[in-house]
Scaffold this active site. Structure first.
Site, PDB file in Angstrom:
ATOM      1  N   ASP A 462       1.058  -1.263   0.218  1.00  0.00           N
ATOM      2  CA  ASP A 462      -0.030   0.190  -0.169  1.00  0.00           C
ATOM      3  C   ASP A 462       0.948   1.456   0.019  1.00  0.00           C
ATOM      4  O   ASP A 462       1.905   1.181   0.509  1.00  0.00           O
ATOM      5  CB  ASP A 462      -0.890   0.055   1.212  1.00  0.00           C
ATOM      6  CG  ASP A 462      -1.514   1.221   1.231  1.00  0.00           C
ATOM      7  OD1 ASP A 462      -2.159   1.646   0.483  1.00  0.00           O
ATOM      8  OD2 ASP A 462      -1.816   1.562   2.558  1.00  0.00           O
ATOM      9  N   LYS A 463       0.373   2.337  -0.277  1.00  0.00           N
ATOM     10  CA  LYS A 463       1.164   3.673  -0.417  1.00  0.00           C
ATOM     11  C   LYS A 463       0.867   4.344   1.054  1.00  0.00           C
ATOM     12  O   LYS A 463       1.783   4.875   1.813  1.00  0.00           O
ATOM     13  CB  LYS A 463       0.981   4.390  -1.641  1.00  0.00           C
ATOM     14  CG  LYS A 463       1.770   5.891  -1.632  1.00  0.00           C
ATOM     15  CD  LYS A 463       1.483   6.728  -2.733  1.00  0.00           C
ATOM     16  CE  LYS A 463       0.321   7.419  -2.204  1.00  0.00           C
ATOM     17  NZ  LYS A 463       0.547   8.549  -1.066  1.00  0.00           N
ATOM     18  N   ASP A 753      -4.597   6.379  -4.650  1.00  0.00           N
ATOM     19  CA  ASP A 753      -4.401   7.858  -5.123  1.00  0.00           C
ATOM     20  C   ASP A 753      -4.410   8.168  -6.471  1.00  0.00           C
ATOM     21  O   ASP A 753      -4.451   6.989  -7.336  1.00  0.00           O
ATOM     22  CB  ASP A 753      -3.176   8.346  -4.499  1.00  0.00           C
ATOM     23  CG  ASP A 753      -3.080   8.535  -2.973  1.00  0.00           C
ATOM     24  OD1 ASP A 753      -4.210   9.042  -2.404  1.00  0.00           O
ATOM     25  OD2 ASP A 753      -1.937   8.772  -2.316  1.00  0.00           O
ATOM     26  N   ASN A 879      -8.450  -1.291   4.306  1.00  0.00           N
ATOM     27  CA  ASN A 879      -8.689  -1.597   3.094  1.00  0.00           C
ATOM     28  C   ASN A 879      -7.498  -2.522   2.502  1.00  0.00           C
ATOM     29  O   ASN A 879      -7.640  -2.830   1.491  1.00  0.00           O
ATOM     30  CB  ASN A 879      -8.458  -0.261   2.180  1.00  0.00           C
ATOM     31  CG  ASN A 879      -7.131   0.584   2.231  1.00  0.00           C
ATOM     32  OD1 ASN A 879      -6.694   0.542   3.246  1.00  0.00           O
ATOM     33  ND2 ASN A 879      -7.013   1.344   1.276  1.00  0.00           N
TER      34      ASN A 879
END
Length: 1175
Positions: A462-463, A753, A879
């Site tokens: 994930d970022k 994003d 998420n």
């Protein structure tokens, strides 16, 4: 305009009558604790806010789309637990996390342990040995190994369960206030029943799942902290319905019925309706508070229990750490099957040869006591112990299985468990993986996949919150087409922060924000100019359009308090802090109004309606009654959703300029949000109000109706501007990604994003480099997506000869694939998956933007299902849970987004950079140790079986054994078990410094160098040779002597034990006093045990060792066996190390060279890692 104002005044008057009742109710009950009320602005109550889309959307799983049927519901009678439980006896509130009781421990624990097929195998062996005709070993000795393994595991399980029982007892005996006989009285949690009304005080813990009936806040709001449920420390808001908020349980009779869904695990969803006073109202997730949550900033809350005990959502989610199986253990099963086949072959061979021998010697059987012993004790001579030629073959086969049972190493399972525990301890204690910020150590939640950390090929990350800190900082803004603050950082100055004076106290925002001097100057001048009005509206939107709760924090100065903004979204917190820094400071919030200090002037705004953010609309809106009498709708959201509801005809130049600024912000790696606003007329408000009430009271399709209501009000907006928020990279992320890439690990980043933001972060994190060829897949249809994938695949194939196979030594091609969520919708739907997989195989980096949680899991499955490569997923939020559970190894980051990811993970840590020492150091060590340990255990047991097999060939296939029963059983427990466990925990083939300096050494695990088919067969050939030497050297040495069988059996026992321990010592790289003690101590322990066994008069072989050891021949045999058996192994290892050394051997020589020369500049040339495409 006058009509609009008059209409707004009428709205205010309507809500005023409701507010006056609420305010008097609040004063009568002791005041409202609904928010921090350091600021007193008089009794200007407000209309209860109407919450729309959030609650509806969160109901989850489509429950709002249908009426609750009687079969799928439970009926709860308010304040009447007897009637509630009359028809169905619902679960009591006593909880039990313990697995066993005193009565069930033994049968259930044994049942669980025997899920391992190997244990059943050894149980069958032990049972067969109890039969007189098959008894090879003593009956007690045959049961000992299995009993020992079962006992060790049972003791461990019993201790763990005792701790659970103790925790359960403390939890069940806590006290809560329950309404009994018209007043609240203390009652133990375990005695609470569904239907009872419970009162929770401030900072109290919720004892069961409760529907809120009333709170100390006049508008029915309660603030809860769910840290015990999902780890999130931010406050969340829950609401009581106005129909019950006005009632006081001690005084007013509360008679009603709640019809709710049956217990389920969805902590974010709840669907029910309540009938009270002849009125039917719907209930959603915002009306229920769950067991384990804490009440905060609210003096008290009253609710009715709807789910209790094991039926609460917290307990239904209490599934513990996930269960995954090590890839190495899966491969090991293949070798165990081979050994089983080999065992059956040996047994078959011996039994057939025994049959031939019996046939050839059938005339001599009367004189062979073992087969036929004539019994003359009775008048009639009888014979026994011989069952005929056919049955003797069967019995011989079964006795073979008993004698050669150690071919399947039962001790391996318990050894692996102990080694993994030891490895986990050292991983947890590693201070280099200790996060100073969160004070969190590394967590090992799944002990059975430690070695998988050394074989990872793909990392899916994930970022936000994983690569970045998830601590948002406001950087710049575009207001009415003008860009502020996106220039160089020296154009900004950090100020002490805006502050306001309230009742002789100074309130100041807790967090400082960098401000743009020009924008700050405009905001201070007020809204007298056109530019000033735009700035005023923009920051008012930031301060008002959110769900942030301001909390006052004491400081060392009694006259100064810090205002801390609590909320579920870090983005919202950053925006509210930014608004405060520019003079728009949110200082109070209730469910009905907010108070904002605007440049020293306190303004109270009535919150008339609120549609919270949801994933469908991707925006939120608030309807505000302003002090000037106007009603305004403020909306903020993602640019993709906002530009569709903005009236572009009003000011096209501003919209165009804002779009350019957004693109610029995204390219800088900033997170962006767009703000819009419009005024509502009285008629529009009335229409919205009636539509909202109709949608909110609907039982069928409520979520969709509320989204439609929100969509009707969120339209024709005037654009106010956009914000740019920086989510800084975590410390060490660029270096970590570079190390992973050099190690031959492919890193995929999956983020929600925008594409520009993700690409910018990719460059700053060194995931993307300027030398990479970027392939972008960004399509809106299946056909165009397919064409793009095919074109990209053709391009990759043309680039490969020049980019990857010939010149690249970093482990993969210099191609980066960037694909968005819309394209993935079509790709992951079926036929295009294979195209994406082929394309991704050519790429060293894949960046997926705008992806949904299930798409993340789908991408992991894409690789996992098509390759044998190991996958690892790392994330920090709810998420990321599906992705973490899908991957072979899941890692949770304990960050700002709660602990859902941690609770679903196999391992948890505080920072992404810890992935480097975890994989490259601990992962490498764990894999190398476990791989070696498995092969060593196969060798250690097989050599004993071969010795027994050779002996059977020389003893008429009778399965008599030269080894004593106890020596055979103690072989795997005492004689040889401890060294392999110690080496498995402590040995290090390379130092931490070397492994981190040369990441490509990690490739040994990816290539399965420590455990593979070739090594297995080489080990078995070596075992065969060593067994021949161990058996035949004593046979030849004593062939003309009169040595007894017990003496030569002791010689074989000691020879094999010395052999396997010296064999292990040859492979140890890092010696410590513990290793020395384990290896040499085991040899000494074996001598002691053999002497003790031979000293017992009731056992066969009395004093045999002392007779044999008195001759020099005995000791000469031991030395000769050790040298002759291990010499080929030593020669082959030395030859391979010099002729075809592997990277690890080269690096090990480099370590020795540095040690000898004290040179830290020595370079080691590694073999290149060439990663050819999969297809």
């Amino acid at each position: 305009m006058e009509n609009s104002t008059a209409g707004a005044d009428s709205i205010m008057m309507k809500s005023s009558s409701i507010r006056s009742i609420s305010s008097s109710r609040s004063r009568a009950s002791g005041g409202g604790g609904g928010s921090v009320r350091e600021v007193s602005l008089g009794d200007l109550g407000s209309k209860a806010v109407r919450y729309g889309s959030r609650g509806a959307d969160s109901e989850g799983y489509g429950t709002s789309q249908k009426e609750i049927s009687d079969e799928d519901s439970r009926i709860v009678y308010l304040s009447d637990p007897e009637k509630t439980n009359e028809k169905f006896e619902f679960s009591g509130n006593s909880i039990r996390t313990a697995k066993y009781s005193f009565v069930t421990f033994l049968p259930r624990n044994l049942f669980e342990q025997f899920h391992r097929v190997a244990y059943i195998y050894f149980l069958v062996i032990a049972i067969l040995n109890q039969l007189p005709m098959l008894a090879v070993f003593g009956r007690g000795a045959s049961i000992l190994p299995l009993a020992f393994v079962l006992l060790v595991t049972a003791v461990k399980d019993a201790y763990e369960d005792y701790r659970r029982h103790r925790s359960d007892r403390i939890e069940n005996n806590r006290l809560a206030l329950v309404l009994l006989d018209g007043k609240f009285q203390e009652k133990k949690w375990k005695d609470i029943k569904v239907g009872e009304i419970i009162k929770i005080s401030s900072s109290g813990t919720i004892p069961c799942d409760m529907v809120l009936l009333s709170t100390s806040d006049p508008t029915g709001v309660a603030y809860i902290q769910t840290i015990n449920l999902d780890g999130e420390s931010n406050l969340k808001t829950r609401y009581a319905k106005q129909e019950t908020q006005m009632k006081i349980p001690e005084r007013d009779s509360i008679n009603g019925i709640i019809k709710c869904e049956k217990p389920n695990r969805n902590i974010y969803g709840f669907h029910a309706n309540m009938e009270i006073d002849g009125k039917r109202v719907s209930l959603g997730p915002s009306n229920i508070i769950l067991r384990g949550c804490e009440l905060k900033n609210t003096n008290w809350a009253i609710g009715v229990a709807v789910y209790a005990g094991r039926e609460t959502k917290a307990m239904l989610n209490n599934s513990g750490a996930p269960s995954k199986r090590s890839r190495l253990e899966t491969r090991m099963n293949r070798e165990i099957i081979i050994l089983s086949i080999f065992l059956v072959t040996l047994c078959t061979l011996v039994s057939i040869l025994a049959g031939f021998w019996l046939r050839d010697h059938k005339d001599e059987l009367n004189t062979i006591p073992f087969y036929r012993k004539l019994d003359f004790s009775e008048g009639e001579v009888e014979d026994y112990n011989y069952y005929g030629w056919g049955l003797e073959i069967v019995f011989t086969f079964l006795m073979c299985v008993i004698v050669y049972q150690v071919m399947i190493p039962i001790s391996l399972y318990i050894s692996m468990e102990l080694v993994r525990v030891g490895q986990a301890y050292f991983m947890i204690q590693d201070n280099r993986m200790y996060d100073e910020n969160s004070k969190a150590r590394f967590q090992c939640r799944a002990l059975n996949i430690n070695e998988d950390l050394g074989q990872i090929k793909y990392v899916f990350s994930d970022k936000t919150g994983t690569l970045t800190e998830n601590k948002m900082e406001f950087q710049c803004a575009s207001i009415s087409g003008v860009d502020y603050g996106s220039g160089k950082s020296d154009s900004q100055e950090e100020i002490a922060g805006y502050s306001v004076q309230v009742e002789r106290q100074v309130l100041r925002p807790k967090m400082k924000v960098k401000v743009d001097p020009v924008l700050l100057n405009i905001s201070k001048k007020g809204k007298h100019s056109v530019e000033g009005k735009h700035v005023h509206d923009f920051f008012l939107a930031l301060a008002a359009c959110n769900t942030i709760v301001p909390l006052a924090v004491e400081t060392s100065d009694p006259a100064v308090k810090l205002v801390e903004y609590q909320g579920e979204s870090p983005d919202e917190q950053a925006l509210v802090y930014a608004a405060a820094a520019y003079g728009f400071m949110l200082i109070e919030r209730t469910s009905g109004h907010i108070v904002i200090d605007v440049q020293g002037e306190r303004q109270r705004c009535n919150v008339l309606g609120l549609h919270e953010f949801d994933s469908d609309r991707k925006r939120m809106s608030v309807i505000i009654g302003c002090p000037d009498g106007t009603v305004k709708v403020f909306v903020k959201g993602a640019d993709t959703s906002m530009f569709g509801v903005i009236d572009k005809s009003l000011n096209q130049n501003v919209v165009r300029a804002t779009e350019l600024h957004l693109h610029s912000y995204s390219s800088m790696g900033l997170r962006t949000l767009v703000m819009g606003m419009r005024e509502m007329s009285a008629s529009e408000f009335e229409e919205w109000q009636s539509s909202y009430e109709a949608a909110n009271s609907a039982v069928i399709g409520r979520a969709a109706l509320l989204r439609k209501v929100a969509g009707n009000v969120e339209k024709n907006l005037t654009i106010l501007g956009a914000s740019g928020i920086e989510d800084k990279l975590q410390e060490g992320v660029p270096e970590a990604i570079e190390s992973l890439r050099v190690a031959g690990i492919k890193v995929w980043v999956l983020t929600g994003d925008k594409q520009e933001t993700a690409i910018s972060i990719g460059y700053s994190s060194k995931l993307l480099t300027n030398s990479m060829t970027q392939i972008v897949i960004n399509n809106k249809s299946r056909e165009s997506c397919k064409r793009s994938l095919e074109a990209a695949l053709t391009r990759c194939k043309s680039l490969m000869p020049h980019n990857s196979e010939e010149n690249i030594e970093a482990g993969a091609s210099q191609i980066a694939l960037i694909i968005d969520g819309t394209s993935l919708v079509y790709v992951l739907d079926g036929e295009l998956e294979e195209l994406l997989f082929q394309l991704a195989s050519y790429c060293s980096v894949v960046l997926c933007c705008r992806v949904a949680p299930l798409q993340k899991a789908g991408i992991v499955a894409l690789i996992k299902n098509r390759t044998d490569d190991m996958t690892l997923a790392i994330g920090d939020g709810a998420n990321d849970v599906s992705m973490i559970q899908m991957a072979d190894v899941g890692i949770g980051i304990s960050g700002q987004e709660g602990r859902q990811a941690v609770m679903a993970s196999d391992f948890a840590m505080g920072q992404f950079r810890f992935l480097v020492p975890l994989l490259l150091v601990h992962g490498h060590w764990n894999y190398q140790r476990i791989g070696y340990m498995i092969l060593y255990n196969f060798y250690r047991n097989a050599i004993l079986v071969f010795v027994l097999f050779w002996y059977a060939l020389f003893t008429a296939f009778t399965l008599t054994t030269a080894l004593t029963d106890w020596s055979s059983m103690l072989y795997s427990i005492i004689y040889t078990a401890v060294p392999t466990i110690v080496v498995g925990i402590l040995d290090k083939d390379l130092s931490r410094v070397t492994l981190l300096k040369y990441p490509q050494l990690y490739g040994a695990g990816q290539r399965h160098e420590s455990y593979n088919k070739k090594l297995f067969w080489v080990t078995m050939i070596d075992t065969l040779w060593q067994s021949i030497v161990a058996f035949f050297v004593p046979v030849l040495a004593y062939r003309e002597s009169e040595v007894d069988i017990s003496s030569i059996g002791d010689l074989w026992t000691l020879a094999v034990v010395i052999l396997v321990n010296v064999h292990l010592a040859m492979d140890v790289i890092r010696w410590s006093w513990i290793t020395h003690a384990a290896i040499w101590g085991s040899i000494v322990a074996t001598f002691i045990c053999v002497m003790v066994i031979d000293s017992l008069t009731f056992l066969p072989g009395y004093w045999a060792i002392f007779h044999a050891a008195g001759e020099a021949k005995f000791w000469l045999c031991l030395i000769s066996i050790t040298i002759a058996a291990l010499a080929p192994r030593f020669i082959v290892k030395a030859f391979i190390h010099h002729v075809r050394p592997r990277d690890i051997q080269v690096a090990r020589e480099g370590e020795k060279f540095r040690t000898l020369t004290d040179s830290q500049t020595a370079e080691i040339e590694m073999n290149p890692i060439v990663d050819h495409p999969q297809r």
